[in-house]
Design an enzyme around this catalytic site. Structure first.
Site, mmCIF file in Angstrom:
data_model
loop_
_atom_site.group_PDB
_atom_site.id
_atom_site.type_symbol
_atom_site.label_atom_id
_atom_site.label_comp_id
_atom_site.label_asym_id
_atom_site.label_seq_id
_atom_site.Cartn_x
_atom_site.Cartn_y
_atom_site.Cartn_z
ATOM 1 N N CYS A 264 -35.689 13.759 2.111
ATOM 2 C CA CYS A 264 -35.149 13.623 3.327
ATOM 3 C C CYS A 264 -34.967 14.907 4.176
ATOM 4 O O CYS A 264 -35.283 14.955 5.387
ATOM 5 C CB CYS A 264 -33.596 12.853 3.247
ATOM 6 S SG CYS A 264 -33.810 11.139 2.926
ATOM 7 N N HIS B 31 -35.400 9.690 -3.784
ATOM 8 C CA HIS B 31 -34.324 9.506 -2.820
ATOM 9 C C HIS B 31 -33.236 8.452 -3.074
ATOM 10 O O HIS B 31 -32.063 8.240 -3.123
ATOM 11 C CB HIS B 31 -34.899 9.176 -1.616
ATOM 12 C CG HIS B 31 -34.066 8.597 -0.280
ATOM 13 N ND1 HIS B 31 -33.086 9.211 0.267
ATOM 14 C CD2 HIS B 31 -33.745 7.284 -0.122
ATOM 15 C CE1 HIS B 31 -32.313 8.556 1.091
ATOM 16 N NE2 HIS B 31 -32.744 7.103 0.634
ATOM 17 N N ASP C 153 -25.584 -0.215 -14.555
ATOM 18 C CA ASP C 153 -27.369 0.444 -14.465
ATOM 19 C C ASP C 153 -28.189 -0.499 -13.745
ATOM 20 O O ASP C 153 -27.732 -1.599 -13.757
ATOM 21 C CB ASP C 153 -27.577 0.541 -15.839
ATOM 22 C CG ASP C 153 -27.781 -0.838 -16.526
ATOM 23 O OD1 ASP C 153 -26.875 -1.381 -16.831
ATOM 24 O OD2 ASP C 153 -29.087 -1.089 -16.727
ATOM 25 N N CYS D 160 -29.040 12.353 4.728
ATOM 26 C CA CYS D 160 -29.103 12.579 3.292
ATOM 27 C C CYS D 160 -29.592 13.896 2.890
ATOM 28 O O CYS D 160 -30.514 14.534 3.553
ATOM 29 C CB CYS D 160 -30.189 11.423 2.863
ATOM 30 S SG CYS D 160 -30.444 11.572 0.921
ATOM 31 N N CYS E 10 -31.094 14.848 0.223
ATOM 32 C CA CYS E 10 -32.196 14.934 -1.165
ATOM 33 C C CYS E 10 -33.306 15.657 -0.527
ATOM 34 O O CYS E 10 -33.740 15.781 0.801
ATOM 35 C CB CYS E 10 -32.314 13.332 -1.460
ATOM 36 S SG CYS E 10 -33.850 12.701 -0.499
ATOM 37 N N ASP F 144 -29.020 0.684 -24.871
ATOM 38 C CA ASP F 144 -28.834 -0.810 -24.888
ATOM 39 C C ASP F 144 -29.094 -1.371 -26.299
ATOM 40 O O ASP F 144 -29.566 -0.254 -27.015
ATOM 41 C CB ASP F 144 -29.395 -1.775 -23.818
ATOM 42 C CG ASP F 144 -30.790 -1.645 -23.795
ATOM 43 O OD1 ASP F 144 -31.569 -1.166 -24.873
ATOM 44 O OD2 ASP F 144 -31.570 -2.284 -22.897
#
Lengths: 393, 393
Positions: free
Chosen positions: A322, A348, A279, A317, A319, A105
């Site tokens: 998880c 996660h 974002d 999930c 991930c 940015d």
């Protein structure tokens, strides 16, 4: 590459395309953004690496989670450790060991959201006190370009004037006028090799000012365009309505970036309205405060109801939090302020948003975004955004 | 398995060996400790997972770093979240997703190092106030066994009385007497299937009391033995001398554990004196305070001299912090209190001690421990331990 991007940013592109639109579904779009450090399938969620690190997450892990592009904050990196040092050490990618695309940015959002530190806004730039040491500092479009040139990001953003949602119309208008003037100056400034530059429109939710700003910025020939000055505390319905009619004013063949949204429902809403990139610090901030984004809504792991809960954060999930840990264990870590707890929750949460965005992309490609969104909103029913959280970038 | 370990713990082992000595070099030993969750090559450094997590480190990462066995703290896990809950969720391994061997301490060290919380020590046990909520609590050998049975650790430690180094000889003697009596009671208590139980000797650095305690504990028939009540603030030379003459009093065919040492020089010194296992919070604690263990000594990353330092923490270190990041970047993270900084430093520090220990093992196997240690001490010259740091387990 310099030539290429001068071409891309110009009004008569003749070379490679920076952005390829691969599918549309209503206003929703799927595409590929090509950068010097690789392609980014869109829609794309960009985790925020504020000070050269996405908080608590290893860059190798971010890659495994499916991150395709990161955001870095010019304001913070300018003051600590400074763009000269980062340049000396090989640029931001090398500094933070992230070899994928990076968008930086301009520092404008930080300066204007730290309103109390501003001492003057004049046609040339903005004078303020650094939050790090209170010293006088000044940003101009040229400096914003130079900092980002030295950081070596793949996408540089223009320095814009981002007023709070409650300013007078006159102030809002002055902000859009200055934003356009600064955008033209920054576009003319030197950039890093291969660096894309995106313009930012302002105007809040004022129909006339937003339209004027969007058309002015669109006419300058940027590689991509952002809607700025939204998701800063205004009414959400009005904000989404503004996105709905202003996104189509942006050139269809360039990527569109909505700055600062990251709650699951908000992502689906802006994607539906034709946004390609977004974002937010939300997933990592929630992780550090002990909360998880799930299809059941947000879970505050401190809650006693999770004390004996053997389930993963989110059923299904994939991930690594998880697939390995129970809510009971994560609650224990959060309650004991164990760092592993906030690391796992951050992982996660980032994965949740990346997967949601990738699924949205798949639905657009299949021409099923409408039914995908309806089903997702049904599941997310209890996951309504908490006011203000999506503001903090 | 129950039968096997009753056998192992008995005075006339007939079945599998818990510990196999594979090489000796002077007093230094290399071996393999067999546990229900796998083999542990010794000498072995055990990272400390105080509350069911090695601070800031993912268990998958710990495995990658070369960790072969972890330590868990009975005191902390008893109060938060409680051994019943951990048992209900499948035991400590499952709870924290660490499928390798785990040693749990007995809680004795914590109780006795939190001296102000003790209200009474009597022949049956110790009464104290929990540091978590100030409530009255009591540990007995039977409870220490039961907590560790429910945690399901591979190695349970005996509840011992660990006095401060400045107590009177009478108090020190009373501590050793009680420690032996409690050890006998704990040995008779139920244990988890496949769980090994280690006894602990006390006696400080008093030649007579340490000898008596070591012989008494050795005679009870444990699966392994620890030297306790050392590295608690006493003179280091005297401590090492005590290790030198008391380690050989322990049965050679069982593993020997020195509780609470983890500075590089200290590790080499106790390994040289016949110690097989050791633990310390030092690497993760140093990591969280911004320091790195290196062959150049300890680096405090906050130091301005690292601001433009392109080198890795430790030249030649294969860890993922050293292969990807400069000291300058790590300094930036530490100074900005970015969590990634302490994660990376913790990873490096744990790896440094694991690699050092593995190298020591290799040197013992080659019969070159003496020259290995001399060379290592030369390189570590500036890495002298900071007083007190190795005490905090």
């Amino acid at each position: 590459m310099r030539t290429l991007h001068a071409t891309c940013a110009g009004t008569a592109p003749t070379g490679e395309m920076t952005f390829e639109l691969t599918a549309t579904d209503g206003a929703a779009r799927a595409g590929i953004l090509r950068t010097a450090h690789g392609d980014v399938p869109t829609p794309a969620f960009m985790p925020v690496g504020t000070k050269g690190s996405v908080k608590a997450l290893d860059p190798a892990r971010l890659r495994e989670l499916g991150t395709t592009i990161l955001l870095g904050n010019t304001y913070h990196l300018h003051f600590r450790p400074g763009e000269e040092l980062i340049d000396e050490l090989g640029g931001l990618h090398s500094f933070m060991a992230w070899e994928g695309p990076i968008l930086t940015d301009s520092g404008g959002f930080q300066v204007f959201s730290l309103r109390d530190t501003i001492s003057a806004v004049d046609p040339e730039g903005v004078t303020f006190r650094s939050v790090y040491d209170g010293r006088a500092a000044r940003f101009t479009p040229e400096l914003a370009a130079e900092i980002q040139r030295l950081l070596g990001s793949d996408i540089a953003m223009c320095l814009d004037v981002c007023p709070s949602p409650d300013v007078s119309r006159a102030e809002l208008e002055a902000a859009t006028v200055l934003t356009t003037a600064w955008a033209a100056r920054q576009l003319a400034a030197p950039r890093a090799e291969g660096q894309l530059v995106f313009g930012i429109s302002q105007g809040g939710t004022d129909p006339d000012l937003r339209r004027r700003s969007t058309e002015e910025i669109s006419g300058l020939g940027f590689d991509g365009h952002a809607l700025g000055g939204l998701s800063v505390g205004e009414d959400r319905d009005v904000m989404l309505e503004t996105v709905a009619w202003s996104a189509p004013l942006l050139p269809a063949e360039r990527p569109r970036y909505f700055m600062g949204i990251g709650d699951p429902i908000g992502i689906l809403e802006v994607v539906e309205r034709g946004i390609d990139m977004f974002d937010c610090v939300l997933p990592t901030r929630l992780g550090r405060t002990g909360s998880a984004l799930t299809w059941e809504g947000r879970l505050n792991l401190k809650n006693a109801r999770f004390a004996r809960d053997r389930r993963p954060l989110d059923e299904g999930c994939p991930c690594s939090a998880c697939t390995r840990f129970t809510r009971a264990y994560l609650r224990h870590l959060v309650n004991q302020q164990e760092l592993l707890g906030l690391i796992l929750l951050s992982e996660h949460n980032v994965r949740f948003l990346l997967d949601l965005t990738a699924d949205a992309r798949g639905a657009i490609e299949r021409g099923e975004f409408g039914s995908f969104k309806t089903a997702a909103l049904d599941r997310l029913g209890s996951a309504a955004p908490v006011a203000g959280e999506e503001v903090s970038r």
